[in-house]
Each structure stands twice: as structure tokens, then as C-alpha cells.
Write an enzyme that holds these catalytic residues in place. Structure first.
Site, PDB file in Angstrom:
ATOM      1  N   ASP A  47       1.097  -0.396 -10.219  1.00  0.00           N
ATOM      2  CA  ASP A  47       0.732   1.017 -10.082  1.00  0.00           C
ATOM      3  C   ASP A  47       1.925   1.976 -10.107  1.00  0.00           C
ATOM      4  OD1 ASP A  47      -1.448  -0.489  -9.328  1.00  0.00           O
ATOM      5  OD2 ASP A  47      -1.739   0.496  -7.401  1.00  0.00           O
ATOM      6  N   GLN A  63       5.102   0.194  -8.249  1.00  0.00           N
ATOM      7  CA  GLN A  63       4.999  -1.057  -7.524  1.00  0.00           C
ATOM      8  C   GLN A  63       5.795  -2.130  -8.259  1.00  0.00           C
ATOM      9  OE1 GLN A  63       2.233  -1.941  -4.629  1.00  0.00           O
ATOM     10  NE2 GLN A  63       3.607  -0.208  -4.370  1.00  0.00           N
ATOM     11  N   SER A 107       0.776   1.113  -2.696  1.00  0.00           N
ATOM     12  CA  SER A 107       0.822   2.382  -3.426  1.00  0.00           C
ATOM     13  C   SER A 107       0.659   3.602  -2.529  1.00  0.00           C
ATOM     14  CB  SER A 107      -0.260   2.401  -4.503  1.00  0.00           C
ATOM     15  OG  SER A 107       0.045   1.475  -5.511  1.00  0.00           O
ATOM     16  N   ARG A 167      -6.076   1.698   1.709  1.00  0.00           N
ATOM     17  CA  ARG A 167      -4.768   1.839   1.068  1.00  0.00           C
ATOM     18  C   ARG A 167      -4.712   3.038   0.115  1.00  0.00           C
ATOM     19  NH1 ARG A 167      -6.913  -3.188  -0.535  1.00  0.00           N
ATOM     20  NH2 ARG A 167      -7.786  -3.247  -2.649  1.00  0.00           N
ATOM     21  N   ASP A 168      -3.489   3.283  -0.345  1.00  0.00           N
ATOM     22  CA  ASP A 168      -3.178   4.242  -1.424  1.00  0.00           C
ATOM     23  C   ASP A 168      -3.397   5.695  -0.991  1.00  0.00           C
ATOM     24  OD1 ASP A 168      -3.053   1.788  -2.723  1.00  0.00           O
ATOM     25  OD2 ASP A 168      -4.998   2.029  -3.694  1.00  0.00           O
ATOM     26  N   GLU A 222      -9.860   2.532  -5.134  1.00  0.00           N
ATOM     27  CA  GLU A 222      -8.411   2.495  -5.020  1.00  0.00           C
ATOM     28  C   GLU A 222      -7.782   3.747  -5.636  1.00  0.00           C
ATOM     29  OE1 GLU A 222      -6.784  -1.970  -4.797  1.00  0.00           O
ATOM     30  OE2 GLU A 222      -7.090  -1.270  -6.851  1.00  0.00           O
TER      31      GLU A 222
END
Length: 489
Positions: A47, A63, A107, A167-168, A222
């Protein structure tokens, strides 16, 4: 090679000079190394992260797992650019060091405040039972280039009723407050976004799950992004678990946008139809930033999770797409290659060819890294197209079929196979006799922009080095095919 957890979860600080030199030497021999796309020096890239404009430069992180072409302990790698074309390698920006990020720095995004760049990311930890524990974290990049990580998470864990697929973080300011959207999953294994609010970027209050019109839309959401464009609110995300629908959602995972209206006080985004952003084989986790001139620029990962690629054997994997300018036309996002890419043009070649019931190999144009503008006009032919990276048994085909009313990208014989369980042809419905394509070809990829960005196909290909010819063809009649080629340095 089978990787143990001990091999996968090492920080770059554990690397020996000899080990890295061996990786570099192996990667240098790869025939699929790109000429002008962002790619890792070695190891695995996925990512894009923290894409922004700060202190007169674009900053882009991605990443990165250093030690091979597998998903292991992720770091943030850092690049800068003044023009989105030439990128300076700034090295590793974020390295796992604290317990809450012991198994990787996942991320996130950035935000400029008071002459500092705030980096928001997800800390990934595995306990002794190998259960995931996710938290949202903060580091601060100062104008002198130093980065200070906060030693504790700013959000320790997801709220009740949500799993640790959490996440993210996307952080933005709207009105007098800062907001954070975090990709999440309900305990019922349904994807969603969680909304937080802050006044100082360090203390965050959970507001609620973001309300949308898509309550059951995949098992995980995501990489959220949010921005305004031409007076509309745009929510970009990568939902996992969508089922194929006609020509849509053909890959293992997908990325797209909702164009609607965001009410931050009520925690509601009025989502309408979900538009898949890319119709090719390899595209995921895109991220955007606003350029100083107001353009919204997007960069994506030209790859997919849970997918292996032939370059894995050369100790590197994946690349990023070229940057794209976004606009809205007829209620849809359009993507155009950034205008700055014209700076890379060198020699120009131009051919206008008529072909009837035949296939012809070009003798003065070859499949070299660069930009191609192609117009296919089906005068009386029912099908016509162009094939890149043609060799003895290899080709990557762009085909316009008027009778069946579609345009397609066919990588059935593109070289080493990739994810063939998900098919080798990608299509869009198309019923016109003329189509214009802008193609960006590199050593192991091509990105096709249809009719000035109405659709885009981003795909990796892995042909033999000698597969470098171009062929054109027409069936059941006459077609006109015009090609302009600019080689890139």
C-alpha cells in the site's frame, strides 16, 4: 522457500550488510525491473501511505518488507518529489520498535499541522496465541527531517462489537475538528468504517460507526480516504469480499469510491452506487492528496493481497501506479495520467495504418517503456486491436469488439501466469466503433486509460525479455489504427 514467523518478523535493523548486498545483487538480475514506476530496492512493496504535499515537496511512503517477496514485518519507506515524476529515496521512515507494533507498522495517512507532518498508522501486534491486536498510532515529522514516534498508541483498541481487523486511519480536518476514519470489521464479519473526533490530533473520542447505505458490503473495509471534489464528497475504500457482478469485481479484492454527501455531525455518508476504480488485474489500496494547484492526485498499489507474482523469485515484488488526476464527469470518477508525465517524453514515433482481415507485425515500433496514444476505428471490421510484448508464444492484447459490444484486456498469453484462478480477460461494455487508448508500458506492467480516463486497466505482465514486438489486427473488414509512441528515459 517456506518462511517461518521468525524470518518474516524481523526489523530492518537486524539486517547484516552482506544479507542486503545479496538481496540487491539478486534483484539486479531480474528482467522485470521497471524503468519509471516506483518499486522497492528489494523485498515487497504494497500500500501507498501518507501521500501529501509538505514543505514544497510531495511525500510518499509505502508498506515495505525488506527481506523478500512475502508479507512480513511491515515498515514505512519514504520518497519525496517536487514534480511527481522524479523521486528521491529518503530511506526507511518508520521501523517497528514498540510492543504494540511488534509485528508491523501498517497503513495510514498524514496531515500537516503547525509546520509539522503528522503520520498516522496502525500498529500490529500478535500475542502468544498469534491473535492480532491492532491500535492506531502517531509519529511526527518535523521540518528538519527528524521523526518522533509516540511511545503509546493514540487509540488502544477497537470498540466493543468489532474485531481487531481495525486499521488504516484516514485523518482530516472538517470545520473546527479533526476526524479519523478507520477501516474495521463487525463481529458479524461485515466491513465498515469507524468515526473518531479530536481537537489536538492526540486525544481521540470514538463517535460511532459511519452510517452508510451499504450496511452489508464485503467482510472488511480497508484503506479509507476522504476528500471533496467539484463540490461533492468522495469516500474511497478497498472492500474485501465482494462477489463478481457482470464485468465488475473480477479480482480477489477491489478498490472504488462512493460519491455522496458526508455529514460529520451525524456521522453519516450518503453513499450511492459504488464505482470500481480500475478494471485491470492489479490495483489496490489507492491514496490521494491535493496538489498545490488544487488537483486531486491518486496513486495506487499495482498489485493485490494474497497474490504471488513471478518476480517473487527475484526477491522483490510489486510497484505503484503512475500518479493520476481525478475529476467527476456524469457522476463518475475519471482518472487521467498527470500532465507532468509529458516531461518524460523523448523520441516520438507515429504511424497511421489501415488493416483488413489481417494481422501485421510492426517493423519500426517496438514494445519499449513509454507512452502510447492509440486510436482504433472499426470502419467495416467487427473486431480489431493491438498486441504488446509479442514474442514466439506471448502477447498482451487490447481488443475492441463491436459485434459483442466490449473492449477488453487479454493477458492469457502475456508470459508467466498470475492469479489465473480469477481469469485472464478483463472487459468493459463498449458499443462504439472508435476508441482512444493512452497506454503506459513498462518492463512488467501496462496501464490503459480509455477515452481520456472513462475507464482504466492497470495490470502486471511478465513476458520474456525477447517478447518486444507490436502487432495490430482486424477481423471481418477494415480498421484504421493510429499509434503515437513516446519513449521514456
Amino acid at each position: 522457500m517456506s518462511w517461518t514467523n521468525e524470518q518474516r518478523y524481523r526489523p530492518i535493523t537486524d539486517a547484516k550488510d552482506e544479507e542486503l548486498a545479496q538481496l540487491e545483487a539478486k534483484v539486479a538480475k531480474s528482467t522485470w525491473r521497471q524503468k519509471y514506476h516506483i518499486q522497492p530496492n528489494y523485498g515487497l512493496l504494497n500500500d501507498p501511505n501518507g501521500f501529501c504535499y509538505y514543505h514544497g515537496k510531495y511525500h510518499l511512503f509505502y508498506q515495505w518488507f525488506p527481506f523478500g517477496a512475502v508479507h512480513g514485518m511491515k515498515h514505512w519507506y519514504h520518497l519525496t518529489s517536487t514534480d511527481l515524476i522524479e523521486w528521491k529515496d529518503e530511506g526507511v521512515a518508520l521501523i517497528p520498535e514498540y510492543r504494540h507494533e511488534s509485528h508491523g507498522i501498517f497503513s495510514g495517512t498524514t496531515l500537516v499541522k503547525e509546520d509539522q507532518l503528522y503520520l498516522f498508522y496502525t500498529g500490529n501486534h500478535r500475542n502468544s496465541a498469534w491473535e492480532r491486536r491492532s491500535s492506531q498510532c502517531l509519529a511526527v515529522l518535523s521540518s528538519d527531517g527528524t521523526i518522533e514516534k509516540m511511545p503509546e498508541p493514540i487509540i488502544n483498541e477497537p470498540p466493543k462489537k468489532y474485531t481487531h481487523n481495525f486499521r488504516d486511519p484516514k485523518v482530516f480536518k472538517k470545520g473546527d475538528h479533526y476526524y479519523m476514519l478507520v477501516g474495521a470489521q463487525r463481529e458479524a464479519l461485515e466491513g465498515c468504517l469507524l468515526l473518531y473526533m479530536s481537537d489536538d490530533l492526540k486525544k481521540w473520542e470514538f463517535k460511532q460507526e459511519l452510517k452508510t447505505n451499504h450496511e452489508s458490503f464485503g467482510f472488511m473495509w480497508e484503506c479509507p480516504d476522504y476528500f471533496s471534489l467539484q463540490g461533492k464528497d468522495v469516500l474511497l475504500l478497498s472492500p474485501q469480499g465482494l462477489k463478481p457482478q457482470g464485468n465488475d469485481f473480477q479480482n480477489i479484492y477491489h478498490s472504488g469510491v462512493f460519491i455522496g454527501e458526508f455529514n460529520e455531525e451525524k456521522g453519516v455518508f450518503d453513499t450511492q452506487d459504488f464505482q470500481e476504480l480500475d478494471k485491470g488485474f492489479d490495483f489496490y489500496a489507492p491514496q490521494t492528496t491535493q496538489a498545490p494547484d488544487g488537483r486531486q492526485i491518486l496513486i495506487g498499489w499495482m498489485g493485490l493481497p494474497d497474490t504471488t507474482y513471478p518476480s517473487d523469485g527475484d526477491s522483490w515484488a510489486n510497484c505503484l501506479t503512475i500518479p493520476r488526476e481525478l475529476s467527476i464527469k456524469n457522476g463518475k470518477i475519471q482518472q487521467k495520467p498527470i500532465r507532468e508525465l509529458k516531461q518524460k517524453r523523448t523520441s516520438e514515433n507515429h504511424q497511421h495504418l489501415e488493416i483488413a482481415n489481417d494481422r501485421q507485425r510492426l517493423t519500426t515500433l517496438f514494445s519499449e517503456p513509454g507512452e502510447y496514444q492509440i486510436t482504433i476505428n472499426l470502419e467495416t471490421a467487427t473486431r480489431a486491436g493491438i498486441a504488446f510484448r509479442v514474442g514466439e508464444e506471448e502477447e498482451t492484447i487490447c481488443l475492441l469488439d463491436k459485434a459483442a459490444e466490449y473492449f477488453c484486456l487479454d493477458r492469457t498469453h502475456s508470459g508467466q501466469p498470475v492469479a489465473t484462478d480469477y481469469g485472464t480477460v478483463r472487459k468493459i461494455a463498449y458499443n462504439q466503433s472508435v476508441i482512444h487508448l493512452t497506454v503506459f508500458l513498462d518492463q512488467s506492467s501496462l496501464e490503459i486509460f480509455v477515452n481520456d480516463g472513462e475507464a482504466v486497466f492497470s495490470s502486471r505482465i511478465f513476458p520474456e525479455k525477447d517478447s518486444r514486438f507490436i502487432e495490430i489486427f482486424a477481423e471481418n473488414g477494415v480498421a484504421q489504427i493510429e499509434i503515437k509512441q513516446w519513449l521514456y528515459e
